[in-house]
Design an enzyme around this catalytic site. Structure first.
Site, mmCIF file in Angstrom:
data_model
loop_
_atom_site.group_PDB
_atom_site.id
_atom_site.type_symbol
_atom_site.label_atom_id
_atom_site.label_comp_id
_atom_site.label_asym_id
_atom_site.label_seq_id
_atom_site.Cartn_x
_atom_site.Cartn_y
_atom_site.Cartn_z
ATOM 1 N N HIS A 8 0.827 -1.197 0.003
ATOM 2 C CA HIS A 8 0.137 -0.178 0.056
ATOM 3 C C HIS A 8 1.095 1.086 0.121
ATOM 4 O O HIS A 8 2.105 1.263 0.138
ATOM 5 C CB HIS A 8 -0.645 -0.073 1.058
ATOM 6 N N SER A 18 1.772 3.929 -4.887
ATOM 7 C CA SER A 18 2.427 5.334 -4.551
ATOM 8 C C SER A 18 3.541 4.970 -3.741
ATOM 9 O O SER A 18 4.495 4.475 -4.345
ATOM 10 C CB SER A 18 1.162 6.039 -3.596
ATOM 11 N N ASP A 67 -4.328 12.997 -11.464
ATOM 12 C CA ASP A 67 -3.624 12.881 -9.988
ATOM 13 C C ASP A 67 -2.932 14.123 -9.753
ATOM 14 O O ASP A 67 -2.014 14.451 -10.380
ATOM 15 C CB ASP A 67 -2.858 11.791 -10.187
ATOM 16 N N HIS A 110 -5.529 10.112 -7.616
ATOM 17 C CA HIS A 110 -4.635 9.322 -6.726
ATOM 18 C C HIS A 110 -5.416 8.214 -6.080
ATOM 19 O O HIS A 110 -4.537 7.277 -5.981
ATOM 20 C CB HIS A 110 -3.665 10.161 -5.580
#
Length: 433
Positions: free
Chosen positions: A155, A229, A374, A402
């Site tokens: 994540h 990310s 984004d 995002h």
């Protein structure tokens, strides 16, 4: 001539608005610069009162960028503050010789002490919190799922394994449930994973914890990687160490801004956390990344009292369960979030070129997924990665930012992943090891 004047007239309001935002940004951030220094003094006093030790912060512009033989990000020490540059906080306090006097407490007085936040303490050699989704049906009844392929999900910042278990896991096709074993990891310092206060949350620490918690105990000979990310940087670092084991790497919104190695950390910080009021996401990122003590105050107000906030939100929304993104936002300490931001996102920028070069030479199928709206990781980042890994497949999601690059299109995203994993079996890149 008339046309030129017309075009200039249309651009004039935009330039005026930009000038106004810049002027207001300067004033607001000048105030925040001063406020952060005031909070520095406040926390030094209360740390001493509450813990008997005034721990070193990063307000002193020290040139030391190496700690224990491993690089940490210069941005920890060299963040812009106009008052510090004018000579404020020149006096050196206790422990400013580079090492803190006395070990940090397992939990700071300003951190949450609820059961879920401290459950990891007192357990020796505890690994990362891991959620595993086994194949739904054994392909070999004597060895459950032995032929299944492994997929590791990483994540992003201020998130947890829920980002994947609430989006991808429920939307897998029956064929994928049969053939893939999924591992969703809570990265070090986030979710239900340990949040040690004596860690600097360097990039290599995150990678080693994944190895200790997933690769080594489960003896994964091969695996696919999916990352979002900040997780993309960790995924690339992990892949570089295990090039012969990685089948595919799917990078969603990769924060990569080309720069010289000497300036890479500052370039990443300046691009991801510009000192501007607009857009709001950029303003929020600049506060959490540029102001150590303001960030700690936000965590003190929100994270330390997250149980109270959650109860209030449930009452206001009349919901029994809050959205996982709200829950994830508080599942960290200021120490873990602050150091991960700088030592992974900013410090890791210095190694991105090496990682991308290594991945480019590997057998792994590399796929880049990016939202064209984004505001956190702009579209140019995807283009930058593509230049370093020419054979990478690129998928641009229209009108996605995002988070909505996945959230709101979970089924489509999951189908894309399944296609990537399937294609990896027949992948035959031009540049072989």
């Amino acid at each position: 001539m008339l046309r030129i004047s017309s075009i200039s007239a249309k651009k004039w309001p935009e330039k005026a608005l930009d000038t106004l935002i810049s002027a207001l940004s300067f004033l607001v951030f000048a105030f925040l610069d001063l406020l952060d220094i005031v909070l520095c003094i406040f926390y030094r006093f209360f740390d001493y009162i509450m813990e008997g030790n005034s721990h070193t912060c990063y307000c002193y512009n020290r040139a030391r960028v190496c700690d224990g033989g491993h690089e940490i990000s210069e941005t920890l020490y060299e963040r812009k503050n106009i008052f510090r540059e004018l000579g404020f906080l020149k006096l050196r306090g206790k422990g400013e010789d580079g090492e803190e006097k006395g070990a940090l407490l397992a939990h700071r007085w300003s951190d949450c002490r609820c059961e879920s936040c401290v459950s990891w303490q007192g357990k020796r050699d505890q690994g990362l919190h891991l959620i595993v989704m086994e194949p739904s049906k054994a392909m070999d009844e004597d060895c459950r799922g032995s032929s299944a392929e492994n997929v590791i999900f990483l994540h992003g910042f201020l998130s947890s394994s829920s980002f994947w278990t609430e989006t991808v896991f429920p939307n897998l096709s029956e064929n994928a449930k049969l053939n893939y074993r999924l591992f969703a990891v809570d990265l070090l310092g986030f979710g239900r994973s340990p949040k040690p206060s004596d860690s600097k949350y360097r990039l290599n620490e995150h990678v080693e914890m994944i190895e200790r918690s997933v690769l080594e105990p489960l003896r994964l000979a091969s695996f696919h990687l999916v990352a979002h990310s900040m997780g993309c940087i960790i995924a690339l670092a992990l892949a570089t160490k295990h090039l012969n084991s990685v089948k595919s790497i799917t990078l969603i919104a990769t924060p990569y801004f080309p720069s010289t190695k000497e300036n890479a950390s500052h370039t990443a910080l300046n691009r991801l956390a510009q000192r501007r009021l607009w857009p709001p996401l950029l303003f929020g990122a600049s506060i959490m990344a540029c102001y150590e003590h303001l960030g700690r105050t936000v965590c003190f107000i929100i994270c330390r009292n997250h149980k109270k906030w959650e109860r209030m939100l449930k009452l206001l929304t009349l919901k029994r369960d809050l959205h996982f993104r709200i829950m994830d936002f508080t599942r960290h300490t200021h120490h873990s979030a602050w150091h991960s931001m700088h030592n992974v996102i900013c410090g890791g920028a210095k190694m991105m070129d090496n990682y991308l070069q290594a991945v480019n030479r590997s057998r792994a199928l590399v796929t880049l997924i990016q939202g064209d709206k984004d505001q956190v990781v702009p579209l140019e980042c995807c283009c930058n990665v593509k230049l370093k890994v020419p054979l990478a497949e690129v998928k641009i999601i229209s009108k996605a930012d995002h988070k909505t690059i996945i959230i709101g299109r979970e089924k489509d995203f999951t189908r894309d992943l399944e296609q990537i994993w399937s294609s990896a079996e027949n992948h035959n890149p031009r540049n072989m090891l």
